[in-house]
Scaffold this active site. Structure first.
Site, mmCIF file in Angstrom:
data_model
loop_
_atom_site.group_PDB
_atom_site.id
_atom_site.type_symbol
_atom_site.label_atom_id
_atom_site.label_comp_id
_atom_site.label_asym_id
_atom_site.label_seq_id
_atom_site.Cartn_x
_atom_site.Cartn_y
_atom_site.Cartn_z
ATOM 1 N N LYS A 208 -20.446 66.475 -22.021
ATOM 2 C CA LYS A 208 -19.636 65.318 -22.345
ATOM 3 C C LYS A 208 -18.156 65.322 -23.172
ATOM 4 O O LYS A 208 -16.880 64.785 -22.769
ATOM 5 C CB LYS A 208 -20.044 63.796 -22.280
ATOM 6 C CG LYS A 208 -19.220 62.564 -22.867
ATOM 7 C CD LYS A 208 -20.153 61.609 -22.743
ATOM 8 C CE LYS A 208 -19.956 61.271 -23.592
ATOM 9 N NZ LYS A 208 -20.904 59.319 -24.237
ATOM 10 N N ARG B 231 4.464 81.009 -19.129
ATOM 11 C CA ARG B 231 2.869 81.175 -19.583
ATOM 12 C C ARG B 231 2.818 81.949 -21.181
ATOM 13 O O ARG B 231 3.454 81.662 -21.651
ATOM 14 C CB ARG B 231 2.705 82.254 -18.747
ATOM 15 C CG ARG B 231 2.987 81.274 -17.605
ATOM 16 C CD ARG B 231 2.323 82.693 -16.463
ATOM 17 N NE ARG B 231 1.687 83.098 -16.188
ATOM 18 C CZ ARG B 231 0.843 83.935 -15.744
ATOM 19 N NH1 ARG B 231 2.252 84.721 -14.649
ATOM 20 N NH2 ARG B 231 -0.340 84.384 -15.605
ATOM 21 N N THR C 140 -29.667 56.889 -31.930
ATOM 22 C CA THR C 140 -28.613 57.468 -33.158
ATOM 23 C C THR C 140 -28.884 57.668 -34.791
ATOM 24 O O THR C 140 -29.096 58.897 -35.090
ATOM 25 C CB THR C 140 -27.777 56.522 -33.692
ATOM 26 O OG1 THR C 140 -28.585 55.417 -33.695
ATOM 27 C CG2 THR C 140 -26.474 56.504 -32.185
ATOM 28 N N ARG D 205 -22.907 59.979 -17.097
ATOM 29 C CA ARG D 205 -21.731 59.935 -16.434
ATOM 30 C C ARG D 205 -20.475 60.222 -16.027
ATOM 31 O O ARG D 205 -19.408 59.405 -15.713
ATOM 32 C CB ARG D 205 -21.641 57.981 -17.574
ATOM 33 C CG ARG D 205 -23.398 57.625 -17.183
ATOM 34 C CD ARG D 205 -22.840 55.446 -17.854
ATOM 35 N NE ARG D 205 -23.362 56.698 -19.168
ATOM 36 C CZ ARG D 205 -22.438 55.392 -20.552
ATOM 37 N NH1 ARG D 205 -22.442 53.934 -20.351
ATOM 38 N NH2 ARG D 205 -23.751 55.615 -21.337
ATOM 39 N N LYS E 279 6.024 85.364 -18.997
ATOM 40 C CA LYS E 279 4.272 85.641 -19.291
ATOM 41 C C LYS E 279 4.634 86.297 -20.311
ATOM 42 O O LYS E 279 5.249 87.985 -19.754
ATOM 43 C CB LYS E 279 3.768 86.179 -18.285
ATOM 44 C CG LYS E 279 2.150 86.031 -18.251
ATOM 45 C CD LYS E 279 1.857 86.807 -19.107
ATOM 46 C CE LYS E 279 1.353 88.225 -17.347
ATOM 47 N NZ LYS E 279 1.553 89.308 -18.057
ATOM 48 N N ASP F 118 -17.751 61.929 -28.911
ATOM 49 C CA ASP F 118 -17.014 61.223 -27.802
ATOM 50 C C ASP F 118 -16.205 60.251 -27.929
ATOM 51 O O ASP F 118 -16.070 59.303 -27.379
ATOM 52 C CB ASP F 118 -18.093 60.858 -26.370
ATOM 53 C CG ASP F 118 -18.627 60.001 -26.756
ATOM 54 O OD1 ASP F 118 -18.866 59.149 -28.378
ATOM 55 O OD2 ASP F 118 -19.392 59.204 -26.634
ATOM 56 N N ARG G 43 19.256 102.062 -3.594
ATOM 57 C CA ARG G 43 18.395 101.298 -2.677
ATOM 58 C C ARG G 43 18.987 102.211 -1.599
ATOM 59 O O ARG G 43 20.210 103.818 -1.503
ATOM 60 C CB ARG G 43 19.545 100.015 -2.613
ATOM 61 C CG ARG G 43 21.367 100.629 -2.826
ATOM 62 C CD ARG G 43 21.458 99.367 -2.948
ATOM 63 N NE ARG G 43 23.220 99.730 -3.410
ATOM 64 C CZ ARG G 43 23.833 99.007 -4.146
ATOM 65 N NH1 ARG G 43 23.615 97.744 -4.393
ATOM 66 N NH2 ARG G 43 25.369 99.015 -4.058
ATOM 67 N N ASN H 155 -17.181 57.238 -22.360
ATOM 68 C CA ASN H 155 -18.603 57.784 -20.502
ATOM 69 C C ASN H 155 -17.896 58.154 -19.938
ATOM 70 O O ASN H 155 -19.292 57.881 -18.995
ATOM 71 C CB ASN H 155 -19.452 55.884 -21.421
ATOM 72 C CG ASN H 155 -19.770 55.727 -22.587
ATOM 73 O OD1 ASN H 155 -20.658 56.392 -23.336
ATOM 74 N ND2 ASN H 155 -19.684 54.621 -23.079
#
Length: 452
Positions: free
Chosen positions: A25, A319, A84, A18, A337, A108, A426, A230
């Site tokens: 699940k 991060r 069950t 579902r 990071k 769940d 540069r 569910n």
């Protein structure tokens, strides 16, 4: 409850049909953590000495989660899904060792609290043979009803098997049950499948026990604690409750949330007292923020540590592996990071710092990037204490900038810079006096010709 041993049996064999998902699940997340992970941690906090997790065939991701989350947990496979009681029977080897309390939980129901489990265990400690956790439902449709007579629970009736009068009952079954350990195996053997679905219901143990003169009681818990998932709508509803709990807990512990409803936490977010969190901040898993730090609006943190008095954002991204030192500043549109930014250092805007160290009180100019990846491997950039990196600088790793060094704006640094040195890398600027006048004349003539 420390003087009573406890086995928690967690039923987690659901396929997630579902949920419209290929993922089991119980692996769907609440607060960045699989639902089953929440239940495993609750079982441990509630004093479970051992945990048995009942899973379906070919659920290796679930097995990996169990192994990583609870060292005392063992998985058992339910090869056929027949209810069950049938699921609990799959964990029968776990019942062979003597135990005082057996608590049946569900993978769940991610919002279940240790306090709710302890409520059931206290009933067993007072002498109950079975204790069931129930709740009062505003709309009991779809739930099994707890039928109580004279203060004793006499039956749990699934809605499909209930009479019209039983459907009027609003005291509902959460599914969470506690058993006197020595009693459970024989009760499981006595449960049949004579019901509308032809399944073996663990709830039938109540009528069987009552018929044998055993003590069966129902305890009441908050409905939020026992909400099951569910489908994705219910997953979102549980997420909303989880976030509300986390926000309330943070504020009661001394954290200022300027707009609480816009801040989102993970299950393991840690915030010290006097932390201020502005609107629209997201904490992914693995974040710890020390006292007095400020997380400005629209920032996203994951796998990061922020020390005391640091300032993050607005619009910053930390991060995994980001370590921000005491009083350091990470400004707007900065990404960090796997890098340490040491005490008092500043990366104020529009920069990327990855696989690097920024020394104490260093200043990183706008547009600076550490070029840490060559398409195959990552390399490290080391920026010394008190260094000053001019705007729009590219630091091509591996490279080291010494303490107190200066790097001119617009430089591309490919070699190490010694302490207190000035690096300029540069192209040479060339100025041609008056050339702009002749260029404009040429452009105007060309434009006029195109319009003819």
């Amino acid at each position: 409850m420390t003087d009573r041993s406890c086995l928690a049996i967690i039923l987690a064999a659901g396929l997630g049909t579902r949920m419209k998902s290929a993922m089991p699940k119980v692996m769907h997340a609440i607060g960045g953590h699989p639902m089953l992970g929440h239940v495993l941690e609750t079982a441990t906090r509630a004093g479970s000495d051992r945990i048995a997790v009942v899973i379906g065939p070919d659920m290796s991701p679930v097995e990996s989660l169990v192994a990583a989350t609870a060292s005392s947990a063992v998985c058992f496979v339910q090869h056929e899904r027949k209810g069950t009681a049938h699921a609990v029977l799959a964990a029968r080897p776990a019942l062979e060792a003597p135990v005082d309390d057996v608590i049946v939980l569900y993978g769940d129901t991610p919002l279940i609290t240790a306090e709710a489990v302890e409520t059931v265990r206290r009933a067993l400690a007072r002498g109950a043979d079975i204790a069931v956790l129930g709740f009062e439902a505003a709309d009991p449709s779809g739930y099994g009803r707890l039928l109580v007579e004279g203060g004793r629970l006499v039956a749990i009736r699934e809605e499909k098997d209930a009479t019209d009068s039983e459907r009027e009952v609003s005291f509902c079954n959460s599914g969470i049950m506690g058993f006197r350990g020595a009693l459970l195996p024989e009760l499981l053997d006595a449960i049949g499948s004579d019901n509308a679905k032809g399944e073996f219901y663990l709830t039938d143990a109540v009528e069987i026990a009552t018929g044998r003169g055993l003590t069966v009681v129902a305890e009441t818990g908050p409905v939020e604690d026992v909400l099951g998932v569910n489908n994705r709508v219910q997953l979102a509803e549980c997420e909303e409750i989880f976030q509300a709990r986390m926000r309330r807990s943070a504020m009661l512990s001394g954290v200022t949330l300027v707009a609480p409803e816009t801040v989102f936490f993970s299950y393991d977010t840690k915030l010290g007292a006097d932390v201020v969190v502005e609107p629209n901040v997201v904490f992914g898993p693995g974040v710890s923020v020390s006292s007095g730090a400020v997380i400005h609006a629209f920032s996203h943190l994951e796998g990061a540590f922020v020390d005391e008095g640091a300032s993050i954002g607005p619009y910053a991204r930390l991060r995994p592996g980001a370590e921000i030192g005491q009083g350091a500043k990470i400004g707007n549109f900065v990404e960090v990071k796997k890098a340490s930014v040491e005490a008092g250092a500043k990366v104020n805007h529009l920069s990327y710092i990855g696989d690097a160290r920024v020394g104490a009180k260093a200043n990183i100019g706008a547009g600076t990037i550490t070029c840490n990846y060559d398409g195959y491997n990552k390399f490290f950039t080391d920026i010394g204490a008190g260094a000053f990196i001019g705007s729009n600088t590219a630091l091509v790793a591996p490279v080291s900038i010494g303490d107190g060094a200066l790097v001119a704006a617009g430089s591309v640094i490919v070699k190490d810079v010694p302490d207190d040195a000035l690096a300029v890398a540069r192209g040479q600027q060339v100025v041609k006096e008056g050339r702009a006048v002749s260029i404009r004349a040429i452009k105007e003539r060309m434009s006029a010709e195109r319009k003819k």
